[in-house]
Design an enzyme around this catalytic site. Structure first.
Site, PDB file in Angstrom:
ATOM      1  CG  ASP A  19      -2.295   0.669   0.944  1.00  0.00           C
ATOM      2  OD1 ASP A  19      -2.235   1.427   0.030  1.00  0.00           O
ATOM      3  OD2 ASP A  19      -2.704   0.931   2.485  1.00  0.00           O
ATOM      4  CD  GLU A  66     -13.084  -4.051  -1.024  1.00  0.00           C
ATOM      5  OE1 GLU A  66     -12.398  -5.200  -0.938  1.00  0.00           O
ATOM      6  OE2 GLU A  66     -14.211  -5.250  -0.925  1.00  0.00           O
ATOM      7  CG  ASN A  67      -8.076  -2.027  -4.924  1.00  0.00           C
ATOM      8  OD1 ASN A  67      -7.330  -2.667  -4.902  1.00  0.00           O
ATOM      9  ND2 ASN A  67      -7.583  -0.842  -4.434  1.00  0.00           N
ATOM     10  CD1 TRP A  68     -13.661  -5.401  -8.560  1.00  0.00           C
ATOM     11  CD2 TRP A  68     -12.671  -5.054 -10.671  1.00  0.00           C
ATOM     12  NE1 TRP A  68     -12.744  -6.780  -9.274  1.00  0.00           N
ATOM     13  CE2 TRP A  68     -12.099  -6.212 -10.631  1.00  0.00           C
ATOM     14  CE3 TRP A  68     -12.154  -4.256 -11.952  1.00  0.00           C
ATOM     15  CZ2 TRP A  68     -11.073  -6.912 -11.270  1.00  0.00           C
ATOM     16  CZ3 TRP A  68     -11.767  -4.574 -13.030  1.00  0.00           C
ATOM     17  CH2 TRP A  68     -10.976  -6.067 -12.312  1.00  0.00           C
ATOM     18  NE  ARG A  70      -8.030   2.022  -5.490  1.00  0.00           N
ATOM     19  CZ  ARG A  70      -6.470   2.067  -5.140  1.00  0.00           C
ATOM     20  NH1 ARG A  70      -5.260   2.653  -5.908  1.00  0.00           N
ATOM     21  NH2 ARG A  70      -6.532   2.145  -3.711  1.00  0.00           N
ATOM     22  CD  GLU A 206       3.304 -13.048  16.189  1.00  0.00           C
ATOM     23  OE1 GLU A 206       3.248 -12.454  16.152  1.00  0.00           O
ATOM     24  OE2 GLU A 206       2.479 -13.813  16.985  1.00  0.00           O
TER      25      GLU A 206
HETATM   26  C1  IPE Z   1      -5.183  -2.605  -0.177  1.00  0.00           C
HETATM   27  O1  IPE Z   1      -4.777  -1.044  -0.505  1.00  0.00           O
HETATM   28  C2  IPE Z   1      -5.795  -3.564  -1.660  1.00  0.00           C
HETATM   29  C3  IPE Z   1      -4.113  -3.744  -2.280  1.00  0.00           C
HETATM   30  C4  IPE Z   1      -2.919  -3.312  -1.749  1.00  0.00           C
HETATM   31  C5  IPE Z   1      -4.691  -3.852  -3.634  1.00  0.00           C
HETATM   32  P1  IPE Z   1      -6.507  -0.543  -0.271  1.00  0.00           P
HETATM   33  O2  IPE Z   1      -5.710   0.694  -0.549  1.00  0.00           O
HETATM   34  O3  IPE Z   1      -7.187  -0.605  -1.439  1.00  0.00           O
HETATM   35  O4  IPE Z   1      -6.957  -0.524   0.898  1.00  0.00           O
HETATM   36  P2  IPE Z   1      -7.882   1.057   1.323  1.00  0.00           P
HETATM   37  O5  IPE Z   1      -8.649   1.508   1.108  1.00  0.00           O
HETATM   38  O6  IPE Z   1      -6.982   1.736   2.132  1.00  0.00           O
HETATM   39  O7  IPE Z   1      -8.317   0.404   2.577  1.00  0.00           O
HETATM   40  C1  IPE Z   2      -1.579   0.103  -3.756  1.00  0.00           C
HETATM   41  O1  IPE Z   2      -1.689   1.768  -3.641  1.00  0.00           O
HETATM   42  C2  IPE Z   2      -2.347  -0.232  -4.754  1.00  0.00           C
HETATM   43  C3  IPE Z   2      -3.105  -1.070  -4.668  1.00  0.00           C
HETATM   44  C4  IPE Z   2      -4.396  -0.432  -4.218  1.00  0.00           C
HETATM   45  C5  IPE Z   2      -3.623  -1.379  -6.701  1.00  0.00           C
HETATM   46  P1  IPE Z   2      -2.788   2.521  -3.854  1.00  0.00           P
HETATM   47  O2  IPE Z   2      -2.734   2.950  -4.881  1.00  0.00           O
HETATM   48  O3  IPE Z   2      -3.510   1.592  -2.670  1.00  0.00           O
HETATM   49  O4  IPE Z   2      -1.892   3.222  -3.160  1.00  0.00           O
HETATM   50  P2  IPE Z   2      -2.904   4.858  -1.464  1.00  0.00           P
HETATM   51  O5  IPE Z   2      -3.200   3.941  -0.605  1.00  0.00           O
HETATM   52  O6  IPE Z   2      -3.165   5.717  -2.590  1.00  0.00           O
HETATM   53  O7  IPE Z   2      -1.526   5.794  -1.261  1.00  0.00           O
HETATM   54 MG    MG Z   3      -3.982   2.534  -0.292  1.00  0.00          MG
END
Ligand code: IPE
Ligand code: IPE
Ligand code: MG
Length: 240
Positions: A19, A66-68, A70, A206
Site C-alpha cells: 500500500d 474493492e479496487n474496481w 477506482r 504475526e
Molecule cells: C488494499 O489497499 C488493497 C491493495 C493493496 C491491493 P487499499 O489502498 O485499496 O485499501 P484501503 O482502501 O486503504 O482500505
Molecule cells: C496500493 O497503493 C496499490 C493498489 C491498491 C493497487 P494505493 O494505490 O492504494 O496507494 P495509496 O494508498 O492511495 O497511497
Molecule cells: Mg491504498
C-alpha cells in the site's frame, strides 16, 4: 517452555498488503500510475529477498475486490502493468524455479490479462523452489462466500453431511487449499487495517506495520520485518 511456544525463525509464508503507491506518486507531483510502476520494482526486490532469506511463499495483495471502484484509467493502467510484469519477469521466475499462482476472482479480470496469467501459471506449475501468489480481484469475504457456495452445493448433492463441515472442510474449499497459512503479514504506508485481505488464512499470523510507502519498501525493510518476526513468540493459545 511449552512445546507449542514456537520461536519462529524464518517465516515460511509472507503475505504483503502493498500500500501507498498513490501517496508516493503524489509526493512527487506525478500520476498514480507512476507510483504503481515504482511499486512493481519493490515487488521484484522483495521476491528476490524471499529467495535470499529462504521464504518459500510470498502472497501479495495486488488488486482487491474493492479496487474496481477506482477510476477506469487507473484500473486499466494496473492491468497493463500486470501484463508487463508477467512478460518482463517470466524469465526470472524460470531462473529461480518460482511457481506463479493467483488467488481471487480471476474470472473478473480482462481476458487478455487472464490469458497471460494462465500462460505463466502453466509454464511455472512444476516449480517448487518458491511460490509467488498474486491476489487479484481478491476479497477475503468473497473467498469465504465462494467456499460456502461450493460446500452448499456438495451438501445439496448429498455428498456431504452438514455435521461433517469443520474447519478443515472450509479450508479445503478456499481458493488455494494446498498453500500453508501466512506466518507474517506486512502492510506498508501506515494504514492499520486488513482491507479484506486473507481473513481466514491470517487468523494466527504475526502482523508487521510500517510507515514506509510500498515503492520505498526494499530488501532492508523486508529484512527488518523478518528480524522483528524472529523476535515474536507464537503461542497459539498456550500459556506464556
Ligand atoms: C488494499 O489497499 C488493497 C491493495 C493493496 C491491493 P487499499 O489502498 O485499496 O485499501 P484501503 O482502501 O486503504 O482500505
Ligand atoms: C496500493 O497503493 C496499490 C493498489 C491498491 C493497487 P494505493 O494505490 O492504494 O496507494 P495509496 O494508498 O492511495 O497511497
Ligand atoms: Mg491504498
Amino acid at each position: 517452555m511449552s512445546p507449542k511456544v514456537l520461536s519462529p525463525g524464518v517465516p515460511r509464508h509472507v503475505a504483503i498488503i502493498m500500500d501507498g503507491n498513490g501517496r508516493w506518486a503524489r509526493q512527487r507531483g506525478k500520476p498514480r500510475l507512476y507510483g504503481h510502476r515504482a511499486g512493481a520494482e519493490s515487488l521484484r526486490a522483495v521476491l528476490r529477498a524471499c529467495r535470499d532469506h529462504g521464504v518459500e511463499f510470498l502472497t501479495v495483495y495486488a488488486f482487491s475486490t474493492e479496487n474496481w471502484v477506482r477510476p477506469r484509467t487507473e484500473v486499466s493502467g494496473l492491468m497493463s502493468l500486470l501484463r508487463t510484469f508477467l512478460k518482463k519477469d517470466e524469465r526470472e521466475l524460470h531462473d529461480n524455479q518460482v511457481r506463479l499462482r493467483v488467488t481471487g476472482r480471476i474470472q473478473d479480470l480482462p481476458p487478455a490479462v487472464r490469458a497471460e496469467l494462465q500462460r505463466v501459471m502453466e509454464a511455472t506449475q512444476a516449480y517448487t523452489q518458491g511460490h509467488l501468489i498474486l491476489a487479484l480481484s481478491y476479497g477475503g469475504r468473497s473467498e469465504i462466500v465462494d467456499a460456502v457456495r461450493a460446500i452448499a452445493a456438495r451438501v445439496q448433492a448429498g455428498e456431504l453431511a452438514p455435521e461433517k463441515i469443520d474447519e478443515a472442510v472450509i479450508a479445503r474449499h478456499l481458493y488455494l487449499p494446498d498453500v500453508p497459512d501466512p506466518d507474517l503479514m506486512i502492510r506498508t504506508s501506515g494504514e492499520l487495517r486488513l482491507s479484506n485481505f486473507l481473513l481466514w488464512e491470517l487468523s494466527y499470523a504475526e502482523f508487521y506495520f510500517t510507515e514506509t510507502l510500498w515503492p520505498d519498501f526494499r530488501e532492508p525493510d523486508f529484512a527488518r520485518a523478518l528480524a522483528e518476526y524472529a523476535r515474536r513468540r507464537r503461542r497459539y493459545g498456550a500459556p506464556s
